[in-house]
Write a protein that holds these residues in place. Sequence first.
Motif, mmCIF file in Angstrom:
data_model
loop_
_atom_site.group_PDB
_atom_site.id
_atom_site.type_symbol
_atom_site.label_atom_id
_atom_site.label_comp_id
_atom_site.label_asym_id
_atom_site.label_seq_id
_atom_site.Cartn_x
_atom_site.Cartn_y
_atom_site.Cartn_z
ATOM 1 N N GLN A 170 0.823 -1.202 0.000
ATOM 2 C CA GLN A 170 0.000 0.000 0.000
ATOM 3 C C GLN A 170 0.860 1.256 0.000
ATOM 4 O OE1 GLN A 170 -3.529 -0.186 0.015
ATOM 5 N NE2 GLN A 170 -3.118 -2.365 -0.337
ATOM 6 N N HIS A 171 0.255 2.350 -0.485
ATOM 7 C CA HIS A 171 0.884 3.661 -0.336
ATOM 8 C C HIS A 171 -0.106 4.593 0.353
ATOM 9 C CE1 HIS A 171 3.560 7.016 -1.041
ATOM 10 N NE2 HIS A 171 2.482 7.727 -1.319
ATOM 11 N N SER A 172 0.335 5.228 1.436
ATOM 12 C CA SER A 172 -0.577 6.073 2.207
ATOM 13 C C SER A 172 -0.029 7.459 2.515
ATOM 14 C CB SER A 172 -0.944 5.379 3.531
ATOM 15 O OG SER A 172 0.222 5.113 4.295
ATOM 16 N N LEU A 173 1.260 7.690 2.330
ATOM 17 C CA LEU A 173 1.835 8.972 2.720
ATOM 18 C C LEU A 173 1.364 10.115 1.834
ATOM 19 C CD1 LEU A 173 3.780 10.605 4.482
ATOM 20 C CD2 LEU A 173 5.611 9.993 2.899
ATOM 21 N N ARG A 174 1.268 9.897 0.525
ATOM 22 C CA ARG A 174 0.899 10.954 -0.405
ATOM 23 C C ARG A 174 -0.512 10.742 -0.954
ATOM 24 N NH1 ARG A 174 4.771 13.998 -2.532
ATOM 25 N NH2 ARG A 174 2.963 15.346 -2.854
ATOM 26 N N SER A 175 -1.402 10.243 -0.109
ATOM 27 C CA SER A 175 -2.803 10.043 -0.473
ATOM 28 C C SER A 175 -3.633 10.063 0.796
ATOM 29 C CB SER A 175 -2.983 8.720 -1.216
ATOM 30 O OG SER A 175 -4.349 8.440 -1.440
ATOM 31 N N PHE A 176 -4.823 10.648 0.728
ATOM 32 C CA PHE A 176 -5.639 10.788 1.935
ATOM 33 C C PHE A 176 -6.141 9.437 2.431
ATOM 34 C CE2 PHE A 176 -9.685 11.556 4.164
ATOM 35 C CZ PHE A 176 -9.214 12.386 5.179
ATOM 36 N N LEU A 177 -6.728 8.645 1.555
ATOM 37 C CA LEU A 177 -7.238 7.329 1.948
ATOM 38 C C LEU A 177 -6.233 6.216 1.689
ATOM 39 C CD1 LEU A 177 -10.924 7.555 0.618
ATOM 40 C CD2 LEU A 177 -10.160 7.712 2.992
#
Length: 562
Positions: A170-177
């Motif tokens: 997953q990627h979460s740092l540069r995305s709100f959800l």
Amino acid sequence: MPAANLRSRAGAAVAAAACLAILAAAALLHRRRRSGRAHVSPGGLGGRRGRRARRACEEEEKPQDRFKRVLADNSYSHFKHLRRQGAEPVGPGHGGEGQPPPQESSQKVHPFEEEITSLLNNPCGFQNFMAVGQCPEMSTSYNWIDTDAQLENLARLLDGEKAFAVDTEQHSLRSFLGYTALMQISTQKADYLIDTIALHDVMGILRPVFANPSICKIFHGSDNDVLWLQRDFYIYVVNMFDTAKACEVLSKPQKSLAYLLELYCGVTTDKTMQREDWRLRPLTPEMIQYARCDAHYLLYIATCLAVELHAKAYDSHSDKINFSFEASHRSNMICMQLYAKEIECPPGASIAASVFSRNLQNRGLDSNKSGEVKDLVWKICAWRDVMARMHDESLRYVLSDQAIASLAVSVPKGPTEVCSAIAETDMSPSTMYPSLSSPSPIAVTHVEELLCLLKDTTVSMDAIFKSLIEKYKDPSRLCRLSVYNYNLVSQLSLKQTNIFSFASSGEKLLMAPPNKKVSRELFIKSSHVSPQYITTAGSMQVMEDYFATVIAKSWNGIFNVI
């Protein structure tokens, strides 16, 4: 050199860096104002014939900017789950681009509840997920999947398997959800790495395979993976064996995948790789090795655990517990979960209470000062919440919790002081995130709004957001309209009034129940503009024009713009 001098020089360096950041942002904004309104080229977001002028708070284009359809946007609307009746046909090759989008349902009913319930009552029983023998070595070859045709071929291949292993990154740092940046699937014969960024809009091709109750999907610690697959792709997992749940049933001393890899396969893995930026293309050799390792050995580990579950059969001290049944039951209970967006009213309230209790509860503030600080913490958290949703960034990227607490206590008086306070706080080892600049470009660009919150303790959130919305009426200063924020800017004031209002002295802040859901109706029912597909220049221009004319009507309730 005396410690005081070192601290003084460090403080001066931080202030200088903050000044440079402000000057750079101001210069960029000045150039944008002189250049006039931004022009959206006929090529839209993909295949542009000309370059669109960059807006002040944009660092760079992000991978999710290329997504054409997003199931979970950044608005305050509830997530709509798949409704099977009338949806696309079940079978490989369906659900991709060019196919009609699956129908949605706001009801909290699992679309595959019947199949999962049947598995809960009548589990598949003991099975070897692969031939029992020596742990399979990992070869140097693997399959990288990044085209529709490759994904369709994989779906057909998996449709003939009895079981396959799955993991996601997953990627979460540069995305709100957050979003799924990579999916790993392994069979007995091969490993597959699926570029879920390139294939985001067609991942529905795998939907029927994951929902097939005759095929067992092997996961480890799947609680989040199940929800993420629903959120991003409408992929619902039916028939699962979770190796972490098997560890629980067998009372293993540990249930981490790293433990199982070493125990059964003699393989050590660096779990810090999980925090790598999985948006990177091409992946580094180390990232590829880590990603393959997580799925490659799962079939063998699951077989070892299944053998142990079967061998243990009935525990004479536990009133004849069927261990295989229990492991299967717990695994398939995970499949019954439904993804839900966390929506609270008022926005930011529960996080603000947490920020205050963790960072300021023991500061020895008197009652008056404590009330003022609580108010400021909540206002800044609410501001950060909307900014993160608007720009599709994580809360941490926009502004750290520790920086919010620092601003609320120190109440800096000018832009330089605000940026210095943020940068100095984020220099602390407990808050440092190596890949982040501090203050963030969003905080620098919107520093005047932060100052307005800090200077006047009586200013209402309505007034702050009125100022914001006035800016957003001009498309040249608006955050890029996308599938993530379009519903946010168009729905915010429809049904709710004064959602940013709260009692003085933080009373409502500390009383606000976390994750209270706020229902919204869709903003556009009769419009010809679909918020799900907005990548062409024509639809972008229509939306911007439509947004400019409709805003005077729609913002009236909460922000009293008119």
